[in-house]
Every structure is written in structure tokens, then in C-alpha cells.
Design a protein around this motif. Structure first.
Motif, PDB file in Angstrom:
ATOM      1  N   THR A  19      35.930  48.078  13.779  1.00 40.44           N
ATOM      2  CA  THR A  19      36.768  47.574  14.535  1.00 40.44           C
ATOM      3  C   THR A  19      38.116  47.966  14.196  1.00 40.44           C
ATOM      4  N   GLY A  20      38.313  48.939  13.206  1.00 42.24           N
ATOM      5  CA  GLY A  20      39.928  49.491  12.772  1.00 42.24           C
ATOM      6  C   GLY A  20      40.634  48.647  11.905  1.00 42.24           C
ATOM      7  N   LYS A  21      40.024  47.557  11.432  1.00 44.24           N
ATOM      8  CA  LYS A  21      40.572  46.844  10.314  1.00 44.24           C
ATOM      9  C   LYS A  21      40.391  47.591   8.944  1.00 44.24           C
ATOM     10  N   ILE A  22      41.296  47.171   7.933  1.00 41.73           N
ATOM     11  CA  ILE A  22      41.127  47.855   6.639  1.00 41.73           C
ATOM     12  C   ILE A  22      40.623  46.941   5.691  1.00 41.73           C
ATOM     13  N   LYS A  23      39.512  47.341   4.907  1.00 49.63           N
ATOM     14  CA  LYS A  23      38.791  46.464   3.965  1.00 49.63           C
ATOM     15  C   LYS A  23      39.134  46.922   2.517  1.00 49.63           C
ATOM     16  N   SER A  51      46.353  42.593   4.841  1.00 50.13           N
ATOM     17  CA  SER A  51      47.307  41.524   5.689  1.00 50.13           C
ATOM     18  C   SER A  51      48.133  42.486   6.606  1.00 50.13           C
ATOM     19  N   LYS A  52      48.490  41.969   7.778  1.00 49.72           N
ATOM     20  CA  LYS A  52      49.085  42.805   8.949  1.00 49.72           C
ATOM     21  C   LYS A  52      50.130  43.510   8.353  1.00 49.72           C
ATOM     22  N   ALA A  53      50.912  42.842   7.442  1.00 55.78           N
ATOM     23  CA  ALA A  53      52.199  43.462   7.085  1.00 55.78           C
ATOM     24  C   ALA A  53      51.932  44.672   6.141  1.00 55.78           C
ATOM     25  N   ASP A  54      50.874  45.120   5.467  1.00 55.16           N
ATOM     26  CA  ASP A  54      50.391  46.300   5.014  1.00 55.16           C
ATOM     27  C   ASP A  54      49.764  47.382   5.640  1.00 55.16           C
ATOM     28  N   VAL A  55      49.315  46.816   6.785  1.00 56.37           N
ATOM     29  CA  VAL A  55      48.377  47.816   7.398  1.00 56.37           C
ATOM     30  C   VAL A  55      48.837  48.991   7.695  1.00 56.37           C
ATOM     31  N   SER A  56      50.249  48.952   7.961  1.00 64.74           N
ATOM     32  CA  SER A  56      50.822  50.275   8.789  1.00 64.74           C
ATOM     33  C   SER A  56      51.074  51.209   7.473  1.00 64.74           C
TER      34      SER A  56
END
Length: 65
Positions: A19-23, A51-56
């Protein structure tokens, strides 16, 4: 312009789910396990999500957009 290289440290630590999330894996599970409770060690076994803050930042290191 040359191709962008992926950071090999990020390549070894993170996987992208369907789904595009990072594990990611949890820290503090490699040594000195005698003082940690069984419940804590079991929770550290399961993978977590970034976490959302680190995804980019991680997507930039993996050269994803």
C-alpha cells in the motif's frame, strides 16, 4: 544527468509495503535481553511503520517519490 543512487543503509533497514507504507524493525532487540521483560521483547519482535514525519526523508533516501 546520472541516475540517483539509493542510500545502502536505508535499503537495508526499510521495505515498502504493497500500500506504499514504509516498514521498519524495532530497536533494542539485539543484546542485553536479560533485563527486558518477555512482554517487551515480544512487542519488539514485530515490525513497525515509519511515522508520517519521517516518510518523506526515507523516500528520498530510497529514491522513491
Amino acid at each position: 544527468m546520472p541516475k540517483m543512487k539509493t542510500k545502502s543503509s536505508a535499503k537495508k533497514r526499510f521495505k515498502v509495503t504493497g500500500t506504499g507504507k514504509i516498514k521498519r524493525k524495532h530497536a533494542f532487540k539485539s543484546h542485553i535481553l536479560t533485563k527486558k521483560s518477555k512482554k517487551r521483547k515480544l512487542r519488539l519482535t514485530n515490525p513497525g511503520l515509519v511515522s508520517k514525519a519521517d516518510v518523506s526523508n526515507i523516500k528520498n533516501q530510497l529514491t522513491l517519490k
